[in-house]
Design a protein around this motif. Structure first.
Motif, PDB file in Angstrom:
ATOM      1  N   PRO A  38       0.805  -1.225   0.000  1.00 18.63           N
ATOM      2  CA  PRO A  38       0.000   0.000   0.000  1.00 18.63           C
ATOM      3  C   PRO A  38       0.841   1.280   0.000  1.00 18.63           C
ATOM      4  O   PRO A  38       0.323   2.347  -0.326  1.00 18.63           O
ATOM      5  CB  PRO A  38      -0.852  -0.104   1.271  1.00 18.63           C
ATOM      6  CG  PRO A  38      -0.256  -1.191   2.082  1.00 18.63           C
ATOM      7  CD  PRO A  38       0.533  -2.065   1.166  1.00 18.63           C
ATOM      8  N   ASP A  39       2.132   1.198   0.343  1.00 20.39           N
ATOM      9  CA  ASP A  39       2.941   2.427   0.305  1.00 20.39           C
ATOM     10  C   ASP A  39       3.741   2.557  -0.995  1.00 20.39           C
ATOM     11  O   ASP A  39       4.667   3.360  -1.096  1.00 20.39           O
ATOM     12  CB  ASP A  39       3.854   2.568   1.544  1.00 20.39           C
ATOM     13  CG  ASP A  39       4.833   1.405   1.697  1.00 20.39           C
ATOM     14  OD1 ASP A  39       4.861   0.517   0.822  1.00 20.39           O
ATOM     15  OD2 ASP A  39       5.574   1.388   2.700  1.00 20.39           O
ATOM     16  N   GLY A  40       3.335   1.794  -2.008  1.00 19.39           N
ATOM     17  CA  GLY A  40       4.013   1.882  -3.302  1.00 19.39           C
ATOM     18  C   GLY A  40       3.448   2.976  -4.189  1.00 19.39           C
ATOM     19  O   GLY A  40       2.505   3.683  -3.818  1.00 19.39           O
ATOM     20  N   GLU A  41       4.004   3.067  -5.383  1.00 13.75           N
ATOM     21  CA  GLU A  41       3.532   4.030  -6.388  1.00 13.75           C
ATOM     22  C   GLU A  41       2.132   3.581  -6.835  1.00 13.75           C
ATOM     23  O   GLU A  41       1.878   2.380  -6.995  1.00 13.75           O
ATOM     24  CB  GLU A  41       4.579   4.032  -7.510  1.00 13.75           C
ATOM     25  CG  GLU A  41       4.147   3.963  -8.918  1.00 13.75           C
ATOM     26  CD  GLU A  41       5.337   3.759  -9.894  1.00 13.75           C
ATOM     27  OE1 GLU A  41       5.308   4.395 -10.921  1.00 13.75           O
ATOM     28  OE2 GLU A  41       6.250   2.951  -9.639  1.00 13.75           O
ATOM     29  N   LEU A  42       1.218   4.538  -7.007  1.00 15.65           N
ATOM     30  CA  LEU A  42      -0.169   4.188  -7.325  1.00 15.65           C
ATOM     31  C   LEU A  42      -0.290   3.671  -8.756  1.00 15.65           C
ATOM     32  O   LEU A  42       0.190   4.318  -9.686  1.00 15.65           O
ATOM     33  CB  LEU A  42      -1.057   5.421  -7.197  1.00 15.65           C
ATOM     34  CG  LEU A  42      -1.861   5.614  -5.922  1.00 15.65           C
ATOM     35  CD1 LEU A  42      -2.839   6.767  -6.094  1.00 15.65           C
ATOM     36  CD2 LEU A  42      -2.615   4.340  -5.521  1.00 15.65           C
ATOM     37  N   LEU A  43      -0.931   2.529  -8.917  1.00 20.95           N
ATOM     38  CA  LEU A  43      -1.126   1.953 -10.252  1.00 20.95           C
ATOM     39  C   LEU A  43      -2.052   2.836 -11.078  1.00 20.95           C
ATOM     40  O   LEU A  43      -3.088   3.285 -10.580  1.00 20.95           O
ATOM     41  CB  LEU A  43      -1.730   0.548 -10.114  1.00 20.95           C
ATOM     42  CG  LEU A  43      -2.040  -0.183 -11.426  1.00 20.95           C
ATOM     43  CD1 LEU A  43      -0.761  -0.437 -12.224  1.00 20.95           C
ATOM     44  CD2 LEU A  43      -2.742  -1.498 -11.149  1.00 20.95           C
ATOM     45  N   ASN A  44      -1.664   3.090 -12.315  1.00 21.92           N
ATOM     46  CA  ASN A  44      -2.579   3.747 -13.258  1.00 21.92           C
ATOM     47  C   ASN A  44      -2.329   3.149 -14.647  1.00 21.92           C
ATOM     48  O   ASN A  44      -1.459   2.295 -14.821  1.00 21.92           O
ATOM     49  CB  ASN A  44      -2.419   5.270 -13.239  1.00 21.92           C
ATOM     50  CG  ASN A  44      -1.039   5.713 -13.655  1.00 21.92           C
ATOM     51  OD1 ASN A  44      -0.319   4.978 -14.338  1.00 21.92           O
ATOM     52  ND2 ASN A  44      -0.658   6.909 -13.252  1.00 21.92           N
ATOM     53  N   GLN A  45      -3.113   3.592 -15.608  1.00 26.02           N
ATOM     54  CA  GLN A  45      -3.047   2.988 -16.942  1.00 26.02           C
ATOM     55  C   GLN A  45      -1.664   3.171 -17.578  1.00 26.02           C
ATOM     56  O   GLN A  45      -1.177   2.295 -18.275  1.00 26.02           O
ATOM     57  CB  GLN A  45      -4.138   3.589 -17.831  1.00 26.02           C
ATOM     58  CG  GLN A  45      -4.403   2.812 -19.111  1.00 26.02           C
ATOM     59  CD  GLN A  45      -5.009   1.444 -18.866  1.00 26.02           C
ATOM     60  OE1 GLN A  45      -5.619   1.190 -17.827  1.00 26.02           O
ATOM     61  NE2 GLN A  45      -4.832   0.549 -19.809  1.00 26.02           N
TER      62      GLN A  45
ATOM     63  N   TYR B  12      16.405  -6.169  -3.431  1.00 27.82           N
ATOM     64  CA  TYR B  12      15.827  -6.950  -4.524  1.00 27.82           C
ATOM     65  C   TYR B  12      14.737  -6.261  -5.339  1.00 27.82           C
ATOM     66  O   TYR B  12      14.508  -6.635  -6.480  1.00 27.82           O
ATOM     67  CB  TYR B  12      15.205  -8.243  -3.972  1.00 27.82           C
ATOM     68  CG  TYR B  12      16.216  -9.268  -3.535  1.00 27.82           C
ATOM     69  CD1 TYR B  12      16.702 -10.201  -4.445  1.00 27.82           C
ATOM     70  CD2 TYR B  12      16.673  -9.320  -2.219  1.00 27.82           C
ATOM     71  CE1 TYR B  12      17.620 -11.157  -4.058  1.00 27.82           C
ATOM     72  CE2 TYR B  12      17.594 -10.267  -1.819  1.00 27.82           C
ATOM     73  CZ  TYR B  12      18.069 -11.191  -2.738  1.00 27.82           C
ATOM     74  OH  TYR B  12      18.976 -12.140  -2.352  1.00 27.82           O
ATOM     75  N   ILE B  13      14.014  -5.332  -4.728  1.00 30.66           N
ATOM     76  CA  ILE B  13      12.799  -4.827  -5.387  1.00 30.66           C
ATOM     77  C   ILE B  13      13.119  -3.627  -6.267  1.00 30.66           C
ATOM     78  O   ILE B  13      13.787  -2.693  -5.829  1.00 30.66           O
ATOM     79  CB  ILE B  13      11.741  -4.438  -4.311  1.00 30.66           C
ATOM     80  CG1 ILE B  13      11.407  -5.649  -3.416  1.00 30.66           C
ATOM     81  CG2 ILE B  13      10.493  -3.850  -4.955  1.00 30.66           C
ATOM     82  CD1 ILE B  13      10.786  -6.825  -4.118  1.00 30.66           C
ATOM     83  N   SER B  14      12.645  -3.669  -7.516  1.00 24.35           N
ATOM     84  CA  SER B  14      12.910  -2.526  -8.410  1.00 24.35           C
ATOM     85  C   SER B  14      11.707  -1.604  -8.488  1.00 24.35           C
ATOM     86  O   SER B  14      11.825  -0.462  -8.913  1.00 24.35           O
ATOM     87  CB  SER B  14      13.269  -3.033  -9.813  1.00 24.35           C
ATOM     88  OG  SER B  14      12.173  -3.715 -10.388  1.00 24.35           O
ATOM     89  N   ARG B  15      10.547  -2.098  -8.092  1.00 26.01           N
ATOM     90  CA  ARG B  15       9.333  -1.306  -8.264  1.00 26.01           C
ATOM     91  C   ARG B  15       8.349  -1.664  -7.156  1.00 26.01           C
ATOM     92  O   ARG B  15       8.109  -2.844  -6.913  1.00 26.01           O
ATOM     93  CB  ARG B  15       8.730  -1.724  -9.610  1.00 26.01           C
ATOM     94  CG  ARG B  15       7.812  -0.745 -10.199  1.00 26.01           C
ATOM     95  CD  ARG B  15       8.562  -0.051 -11.309  1.00 26.01           C
ATOM     96  NE  ARG B  15       7.845   1.127 -11.650  1.00 26.01           N
ATOM     97  CZ  ARG B  15       7.916   1.704 -12.833  1.00 26.01           C
ATOM     98  NH1 ARG B  15       8.663   1.205 -13.776  1.00 26.01           N
ATOM     99  NH2 ARG B  15       7.254   2.806 -13.051  1.00 26.01           N
ATOM    100  N   GLU B  16       7.786  -0.672  -6.484  1.00 22.04           N
ATOM    101  CA  GLU B  16       6.800  -0.946  -5.447  1.00 22.04           C
ATOM    102  C   GLU B  16       5.489  -0.334  -5.909  1.00 22.04           C
ATOM    103  O   GLU B  16       5.437   0.854  -6.232  1.00 22.04           O
ATOM    104  CB  GLU B  16       7.244  -0.325  -4.133  1.00 22.04           C
ATOM    105  CG  GLU B  16       8.645  -0.817  -3.767  1.00 22.04           C
ATOM    106  CD  GLU B  16       9.041  -0.577  -2.332  1.00 22.04           C
ATOM    107  OE1 GLU B  16       9.744  -1.424  -1.790  1.00 22.04           O
ATOM    108  OE2 GLU B  16       8.625   0.452  -1.764  1.00 22.04           O
ATOM    109  N   ILE B  17       4.451  -1.169  -5.956  1.00 21.40           N
ATOM    110  CA  ILE B  17       3.185  -0.714  -6.555  1.00 21.40           C
ATOM    111  C   ILE B  17       2.023  -0.951  -5.599  1.00 21.40           C
ATOM    112  O   ILE B  17       1.899  -2.012  -4.994  1.00 21.40           O
ATOM    113  CB  ILE B  17       2.932  -1.437  -7.899  1.00 21.40           C
ATOM    114  CG1 ILE B  17       4.050  -1.079  -8.890  1.00 21.40           C
ATOM    115  CG2 ILE B  17       1.564  -1.061  -8.483  1.00 21.40           C
ATOM    116  CD1 ILE B  17       3.951  -1.772 -10.245  1.00 21.40           C
ATOM    117  N   SER B  18       1.170   0.075  -5.491  1.00 22.70           N
ATOM    118  CA  SER B  18      -0.082  -0.023  -4.730  1.00 22.70           C
ATOM    119  C   SER B  18      -1.233   0.052  -5.715  1.00 22.70           C
ATOM    120  O   SER B  18      -1.165   0.790  -6.696  1.00 22.70           O
ATOM    121  CB  SER B  18      -0.176   1.159  -3.753  1.00 22.70           C
ATOM    122  OG  SER B  18      -1.513   1.315  -3.312  1.00 22.70           O
TER     123      SER B  18
END
Ligand code: ADE
Length: 226
Positions: free
Chosen positions: A88-95, A125-131
């Motif tokens: 939930p603290d990742g970058e917000l998913l959008n199109q 290890y993580i390259s991208r964090e997504i919420s």
């Protein structure tokens, strides 16, 4: 495209991935989805994947070792374009983000649980964090399923009509215009005459106007972004 998903509940994906567009994409060989049960990478007899948080506080933390073992094994087999952690603290998913990921070759997704994962794992290890939205889910699985769905439908060849993903809401920062099918009249409400006119240029213009109108009234923030 190949997607590897690491989870303590791999069975949660069986439903969403065995229907509709994702199933078709898998059957056509356009995407391979591999599920990995994190407990298979534990070394203790209880197959435990979490531990107490240093510094105290409520809730357990996902242990670094089983996850690292699983990711290391996968990385030794192939290169990954992104290793995504659903949180939930990742970058917000959008199109736009889904579009970007839909042209990648290999994606890995890690589903979190409890109070999260050891911070060092994220660093290493993580390259991208997504919420997927500003709310807290019980785990990353539903988030990963949403992310996979939004990506897979954009892979060229997955949707029958190539243009249909292009006309989705958000593709051009606009919501979709209203759509109609038969009957031409239902409970006194008629299909707009313009859609029955056969005049394609005027119809396209009408659709664009309606898309802008709907976006302005429901999601003015999307128009501000341009
Ligand atoms: N895990 C828990 N909540 C989440 C969210 N909103 N998005 C992605 N992963 C999550």
């Amino acid at each position: 495209m190949r997607i590897d998903i690491i989870s303590i509940f791999p069975d949660m994906f069986t439903g969403p991935f065995s229907h509709s567009i994702i199933k078709r994409a898998i059957d056509k060989g356009l995407v391979e989805i591999h599920l990995h049960d994190l407990r298979d990478y534990t070394t203790d007899k209880h197959r435990s994947v979490d531990d107490y948080a240093f510094g105290g506080g409520a809730g357990m933390v996902m242990s670094i070792e089983p996850i690292a073992r699983c990711i290391d094994k996968l990385k030794a087999e192939r290169d990954y374009n992104e290793i995504v952690f659903l949180t939930p603290d990742g970058e917000l998913l959008n199109q736009g983000l889904s579009n970007e990921l839909s042209i990648k070759g290999n994606l890995m997704m890690l589903c979190g649980h409890y109070k999260g994962v050891d911070e060092r794992l994220r660093e290493l290890y993580i390259s991208r964090e997504i919420s997927i939205g500003d709310y807290v889910l019980s785990g990353g699985e539903l988030g990963a399923a949403v992310l996979v769905d939004s990506i897979v439908r954009l892979i060229p060849g997955v949707l029958g009509d190539e243009t249909s993903a292009l006309s989705d809401s958000f593709q051009n920062n606009l919501l979709s215009p209203p759509v109609y099918t038969r009957p031409r009249e239902f409970k006194g409400l008629k299909v707009p005459d313009i859609l029955l006119s056969g005049h394609q240029a005027r119809i396209d213009n009408w659709k664009l106007e309606k898309a802008i109108e709907r976006t302005r009234s429901r999601r003015p923030d999307l128009l501000d972004e341009n």
